[in-house]
Design an enzyme around this catalytic site. Structure first.
Site, mmCIF file in Angstrom:
data_model
loop_
_atom_site.group_PDB
_atom_site.id
_atom_site.type_symbol
_atom_site.label_atom_id
_atom_site.label_comp_id
_atom_site.label_asym_id
_atom_site.label_seq_id
_atom_site.Cartn_x
_atom_site.Cartn_y
_atom_site.Cartn_z
ATOM 1 N N SER A 1 0.830 -1.207 0.000
ATOM 2 C CA SER A 1 0.000 0.000 0.000
ATOM 3 C C SER A 1 0.862 1.254 0.000
ATOM 4 O O SER A 1 2.009 1.235 0.440
ATOM 5 C CB SER A 1 -0.885 0.024 1.250
HETATM 6 N N1 SAH Z 1 -0.281 -4.584 4.197
HETATM 7 C C1 SAH Z 1 0.354 -5.045 3.009
HETATM 8 C C2 SAH Z 1 -0.556 -4.862 1.811
HETATM 9 C C3 SAH Z 1 -0.678 -6.113 1.020
HETATM 10 S S1 SAH Z 1 -1.983 -6.149 -0.184
HETATM 11 C C4 SAH Z 1 1.700 -4.388 2.817
HETATM 12 O O1 SAH Z 1 2.026 -3.489 3.611
HETATM 13 O O2 SAH Z 1 2.446 -4.789 1.936
HETATM 14 C C5 SAH Z 1 -3.173 -7.151 0.633
HETATM 15 C C6 SAH Z 1 -2.794 -8.555 0.940
HETATM 16 O O3 SAH Z 1 -3.960 -9.220 1.429
HETATM 17 C C7 SAH Z 1 -2.310 -9.404 -0.248
HETATM 18 O O4 SAH Z 1 -1.019 -9.864 0.030
HETATM 19 C C8 SAH Z 1 -3.320 -10.567 -0.307
HETATM 20 O O5 SAH Z 1 -2.720 -11.811 -0.633
HETATM 21 C C9 SAH Z 1 -3.853 -10.592 1.107
HETATM 22 N N2 SAH Z 1 -5.154 -11.226 1.307
HETATM 23 C C10 SAH Z 1 -6.261 -11.191 0.524
HETATM 24 N N3 SAH Z 1 -7.262 -11.895 1.088
HETATM 25 C C11 SAH Z 1 -6.793 -12.365 2.276
HETATM 26 C C12 SAH Z 1 -7.356 -13.149 3.331
HETATM 27 N N4 SAH Z 1 -8.624 -13.595 3.321
HETATM 28 N N5 SAH Z 1 -6.580 -13.436 4.396
HETATM 29 C C13 SAH Z 1 -5.293 -13.021 4.458
HETATM 30 N N6 SAH Z 1 -4.709 -12.272 3.500
HETATM 31 C C14 SAH Z 1 -5.443 -11.945 2.417
#
Ligand code: SAH
Length: 218
Positions: free
Chosen positions: A58
């Site tokens: 993000s």
């Molecule tokens: N906070 C992260 C943002 C990652 S994007 C950062 O700082 O890099 C969001 C993430 O949510 C992705 O990696 C995706 O694989 C994950 N995601 C999507 N659905 C999910 C679920 N049900 N449980 C856990 N992770 C999930």
């Protein structure tokens, strides 16, 4: 402080982040460790960047706004749903929280674990479906969800303590945007406020979207 970090902090302040503890945490986490080698030059730019497996890290302002809205105090237990690169988990840990992460893609969870350890952050990352929360580590003082949910997964507020805060992006019918929503459990009552429009990848799970790119049409 490096010029690019100072510039990022300026952008965060202009974007409404005024909690000095959050700004200090953002300044202390080396964001370049959480992006791919080719993107290091853009590590402090205020935008989301692609990470492995079609996911994103993000944008700094979004991470800072979420962490500020969670009002983290040192020693609190925090759940980071959708740990991805591990960057937001690192910022939460830099605020003094005890952080648990849940990430559905094992490859990302493993890489995030390694990065966080290398950067000196002790974060407990599990592979799993964060739409169910993380029952064996609950209750939490705060929960951050980094992927858009079609509705509020009921397990999440159930895993919050009295005084707890939950921030998650929810799909908004009509304009196809997501809305960042905060829930707080205050004196036994739920208070909800909107933190504005946003855009995240979908939350995929038992109590969320069903498949890779299946989202309701706007
Ligand atoms: N906070 C992260 C943002 C990652 S994007 C950062 O700082 O890099 C969001 C993430 O949510 C992705 O990696 C995706 O694989 C994950 N995601 C999507 N659905 C999910 C679920 N049900 N449980 C856990 N992770 C999930």
């Amino acid at each position: 402080m490096r010029a690019e970090v100072a510039e990022m902090l300026e952008t965060l302040r202009r974007g409404g982040v005024d909690d000095e503890r959050v700004l200090d945490a953002m300044a202390s986490v080396p964001r370049e460790l959480f992006v791919s080698a080719e993107q290091r030059g853009d590590a402090y730019a205020d935008r989301a960047l692609a990470i492995a497996c079609g996911q994103t890290i993000s944008q700094p302002l979004m991470v800072a706004a979420v962490v500020q809205a969670l009002q983290i105090r040192p020693g609190e237990r925090v759940l980071d749903v959708g740990t991805g690169s591990g960057y937001q988990a690192a910022v939460l840990a830099a605020c003094g929280a005890t952080v648990f992460g849940v990430e559905r893609i094992a490859e990302l969870a493993d890489a995030a674990s390694r990065r966080l350890t290398a950067a000196g952050f002790a974060v407990d990352i599990r592979v799993g479906d964060g739409s169910r929360g993380l029952p064996d580590a609950a209750p939490f003082d705060a929960i951050a969800v980094a992927a858009t949910a079609p509705w509020l997964p009921p397990a999440l507020p159930r895993q919050l303590r009295e005084g707890g805060r939950l921030v998650l992006p929810l799909h908004r019918r009509g304009d196809g945007m997501d809305e960042l929503v905060r829930l707080r459990l205050v004196a036994g009552r739920w208070l909800t406020d909107s933190l504005g429009p946003c855009r995240f990848v979908p939350l995929i799970g038992d109590d969320a979207y069903a498949g890779e790119v299946r989202r309701p049409a706007p």
